[in-house]
Write a protein that holds these residues in place. Structure first.
Motif, PDB file in Angstrom:
ATOM      1  N   ALA A   1       0.641  -0.931  -0.449  1.00  9.10           N
ATOM      2  CA  ALA A   1      -0.220  -0.190   0.150  1.00  9.10           C
ATOM      3  C   ALA A   1       0.741   1.113   0.011  1.00  9.10           C
ATOM      4  CB  ALA A   1      -1.029  -0.051   1.505  1.00  9.10           C
ATOM      5  N   VAL A   2       0.025   2.390   0.159  1.00  8.46           N
ATOM      6  CA  VAL A   2       0.838   4.092   0.731  1.00  8.46           C
ATOM      7  C   VAL A   2       1.950   3.828   1.631  1.00  8.46           C
ATOM      8  CG1 VAL A   2       0.578   5.721   0.782  1.00  8.46           C
ATOM      9  CG2 VAL A   2      -1.131   4.911  -0.208  1.00  8.46           C
ATOM     10  N   VAL A   3       2.931   4.392   1.203  1.00 12.34           N
ATOM     11  CA  VAL A   3       4.270   4.372   2.348  1.00 12.34           C
ATOM     12  C   VAL A   3       3.485   5.594   3.413  1.00 12.34           C
ATOM     13  CG1 VAL A   3       6.521   5.089   2.932  1.00 12.34           C
ATOM     14  CG2 VAL A   3       5.728   3.852   0.721  1.00 12.34           C
ATOM     15  N   SER A   4       3.750   4.657   5.029  1.00 11.23           N
ATOM     16  CA  SER A   4       3.420   5.290   5.784  1.00 11.23           C
ATOM     17  C   SER A   4       4.301   6.670   6.341  1.00 11.23           C
ATOM     18  CB  SER A   4       3.484   4.966   7.202  1.00 11.23           C
ATOM     19  OG  SER A   4       4.705   4.317   7.663  1.00 11.23           O
ATOM     20  N   GLY A   5       3.943   7.616   6.418  1.00  9.95           N
ATOM     21  CA  GLY A   5       4.894   8.906   6.668  1.00  9.95           C
ATOM     22  C   GLY A   5       5.642   8.695   7.453  1.00  9.95           C
ATOM     23  N   ASP A   6       5.909   8.067   8.693  1.00 12.25           N
ATOM     24  CA  ASP A   6       7.407   7.580   9.963  1.00 12.25           C
ATOM     25  C   ASP A   6       8.212   6.777   9.277  1.00 12.25           C
ATOM     26  OD1 ASP A   6       5.261   5.123   9.672  1.00 12.25           O
ATOM     27  OD2 ASP A   6       6.287   5.067  12.070  1.00 12.25           O
ATOM     28  N   ARG A   7       8.082   6.696   8.108  1.00 13.50           N
ATOM     29  CA  ARG A   7       8.647   5.706   7.198  1.00 13.50           C
ATOM     30  C   ARG A   7       8.684   5.457   5.593  1.00 13.50           C
ATOM     31  NH1 ARG A   7      10.844   1.232  10.300  1.00 13.50           N
ATOM     32  NH2 ARG A   7      11.047  -0.694   9.155  1.00 13.50           N
ATOM     33  N   PRO A   8       8.995   6.793   5.509  1.00 14.39           N
ATOM     34  CA  PRO A   8       9.004   7.536   4.258  1.00 14.39           C
ATOM     35  C   PRO A   8      10.123   6.997   3.265  1.00 14.39           C
ATOM     36  CG  PRO A   8      10.097   8.910   5.502  1.00 14.39           C
ATOM     37  CD  PRO A   8       9.930   8.012   6.202  1.00 14.39           C
ATOM     38  N   PHE A   9      10.903   5.794   3.092  1.00 14.91           N
ATOM     39  CA  PHE A   9      11.457   5.898   1.796  1.00 14.91           C
ATOM     40  C   PHE A   9      11.196   4.562   1.546  1.00 14.91           C
ATOM     41  CE2 PHE A   9      13.978   8.471   4.605  1.00 14.91           C
ATOM     42  CZ  PHE A   9      14.264   9.452   3.447  1.00 14.91           C
ATOM     43  N   VAL A  10      11.230   3.686   0.186  1.00 13.89           N
ATOM     44  CA  VAL A  10      11.479   2.515  -0.066  1.00 13.89           C
ATOM     45  C   VAL A  10      12.173   2.402  -0.982  1.00 13.89           C
ATOM     46  CG1 VAL A  10       8.393   2.414  -0.210  1.00 13.89           C
ATOM     47  CG2 VAL A  10       9.786   3.253  -2.161  1.00 13.89           C
ATOM     48  N   ILE A  11      12.143   1.143  -1.043  1.00 11.94           N
ATOM     49  CA  ILE A  11      13.236   0.277  -2.526  1.00 11.94           C
ATOM     50  C   ILE A  11      12.306  -0.806  -3.006  1.00 11.94           C
ATOM     51  CG2 ILE A  11      15.062  -0.906  -2.738  1.00 11.94           C
ATOM     52  CD1 ILE A  11      16.808   0.392  -0.602  1.00 11.94           C
ATOM     53  N   GLN A  12      12.307  -1.029  -4.332  1.00 10.08           N
ATOM     54  CA  GLN A  12      11.562  -1.537  -4.589  1.00 10.08           C
ATOM     55  C   GLN A  12      12.813  -2.780  -5.741  1.00 10.08           C
ATOM     56  OE1 GLN A  12       8.925   0.558  -7.730  1.00 10.08           O
ATOM     57  NE2 GLN A  12       7.053   0.032  -5.801  1.00 10.08           N
ATOM     58  N   GLY A  13      12.453  -4.046  -6.045  1.00 11.30           N
ATOM     59  CA  GLY A  13      13.038  -4.638  -6.662  1.00 11.30           C
ATOM     60  C   GLY A  13      12.424  -6.423  -6.600  1.00 11.30           C
ATOM     61  N   TYR A  14      12.280  -7.247  -7.114  1.00 10.74           N
ATOM     62  CA  TYR A  14      11.872  -8.599  -7.451  1.00 10.74           C
ATOM     63  C   TYR A  14      10.570  -8.356  -7.027  1.00 10.74           C
ATOM     64  CZ  TYR A  14      17.088  -9.762  -7.562  1.00 10.74           C
ATOM     65  OH  TYR A  14      18.310  -9.698  -8.045  1.00 10.74           O
ATOM     66  N   GLY A  15      10.113  -7.570  -7.672  1.00 12.75           N
ATOM     67  CA  GLY A  15       8.272  -7.299  -7.547  1.00 12.75           C
ATOM     68  C   GLY A  15       8.231  -7.008  -6.301  1.00 12.75           C
ATOM     69  N   ARG A  16       9.098  -6.790  -5.429  1.00 15.23           N
ATOM     70  CA  ARG A  16       8.687  -6.175  -4.247  1.00 15.23           C
ATOM     71  C   ARG A  16       9.024  -4.494  -3.738  1.00 15.23           C
ATOM     72  NH1 ARG A  16      10.635 -11.826   0.034  1.00 15.23           N
ATOM     73  NH2 ARG A  16       8.860 -13.218  -1.046  1.00 15.23           N
ATOM     74  N   THR A  17       8.003  -4.054  -2.404  1.00  9.39           N
ATOM     75  CA  THR A  17       7.922  -3.022  -1.910  1.00  9.39           C
ATOM     76  C   THR A  17       9.092  -3.670  -0.690  1.00  9.39           C
ATOM     77  OG1 THR A  17       6.754  -1.740  -3.911  1.00  9.39           O
ATOM     78  CG2 THR A  17       6.874  -0.990  -2.474  1.00  9.39           C
ATOM     79  N   TYR A  18      10.430  -2.853  -0.338  1.00  9.64           N
ATOM     80  CA  TYR A  18      10.226  -2.794   0.566  1.00  9.64           C
ATOM     81  C   TYR A  18       9.817  -1.169   1.438  1.00  9.64           C
ATOM     82  CZ  TYR A  18      12.522  -7.111  -0.248  1.00  9.64           C
ATOM     83  OH  TYR A  18      12.699  -8.710  -1.168  1.00  9.64           O
ATOM     84  N   GLU A  19       9.809  -0.409   2.887  1.00  7.12           N
ATOM     85  CA  GLU A  19       9.519   0.062   3.244  1.00  7.12           C
ATOM     86  C   GLU A  19      10.659   0.261   4.485  1.00  7.12           C
ATOM     87  OE1 GLU A  19       6.152   0.474   5.909  1.00  7.12           O
ATOM     88  OE2 GLU A  19       6.000   2.574   5.310  1.00  7.12           O
ATOM     89  N   MET A  20      11.128   1.397   4.493  1.00  5.08           N
ATOM     90  CA  MET A  20      12.207   1.430   5.534  1.00  5.08           C
ATOM     91  C   MET A  20      12.233   2.617   6.201  1.00  5.08           C
ATOM     92  SD  MET A  20      15.172   1.515   2.719  1.00  5.08           S
ATOM     93  CE  MET A  20      14.255  -0.304   2.307  1.00  5.08           C
ATOM     94  N   THR A  21      13.126   3.406   6.398  1.00  4.76           N
ATOM     95  CA  THR A  21      13.243   4.330   7.794  1.00  4.76           C
ATOM     96  C   THR A  21      14.501   4.956   7.090  1.00  4.76           C
ATOM     97  OG1 THR A  21      15.216   4.186   9.079  1.00  4.76           O
ATOM     98  CG2 THR A  21      12.621   4.057   9.869  1.00  4.76           C
TER      99      THR A  21
END
Length: 128
Positions: free
Chosen positions: A8-28
């Motif tokens: 889903a949409v990225v949350s405000g407290d973890r605004p960074f994402v990396i995408q790869g191999y069909g997945r989206t990773y949310e991070m600080t």
């Protein structure tokens, strides 16, 4: 520690994402910066960026990056066929760290001046 995989949409407290191999990773921001340092280490820091891409990393305009290049603050090369400026990722990160370090030093100097009574009011106005 595993990074959360999101749909889903990225949350405000973890605004960074990396995408790869069909997945989206949310991070600080700290996790994102660690991932970027790891990618930089693996690539030898040799990624070329346009002034626009460098501007996004620095939080400034592409024109500001062009001025920094013209002033010699960030090394660059011009593409022979288009004449566009290209900068190394590692040089942009080094400039960003230098700017952050200067900012921390200025904050320390302001705090020291305030502790010594060089500022008289809560608004930070200088005592003259």
């Amino acid at each position: 520690m595993g990074l959360p995989v999101i749909d889903a949409v990225v949350s405000g407290d973890r605004p960074f994402v990396i995408q790869g191999y069909g997945r989206t990773y949310e991070m600080t921001e700290a996790e994102f910066n660690a991932a970027m340092r790891a990618a930089d280490a693996v690539s030898g820091g040799a990624g070329l960026l346009t002034t626009g891409e460098a501007a996004e990393l620095l939080g400034v305009s592409a024109r500001t990056v062009a001025r920094l290049v013209d002033a010699g603050r960030i090394p660059a090369r011009r593409l022979s066929d288009t004449g566009h400026r290209m900068v190394e990722y590692r040089d942009v990160m080094a400039y960003r760290e230098l700017r952050a370090r200067r900012g921390r030093l200025l904050e320390d100097a302001r705090a020291l001046a305030s502790d010594m009574g060089a500022y008289d009011g809560a608004d930070g106005s200088a005592d003259r």
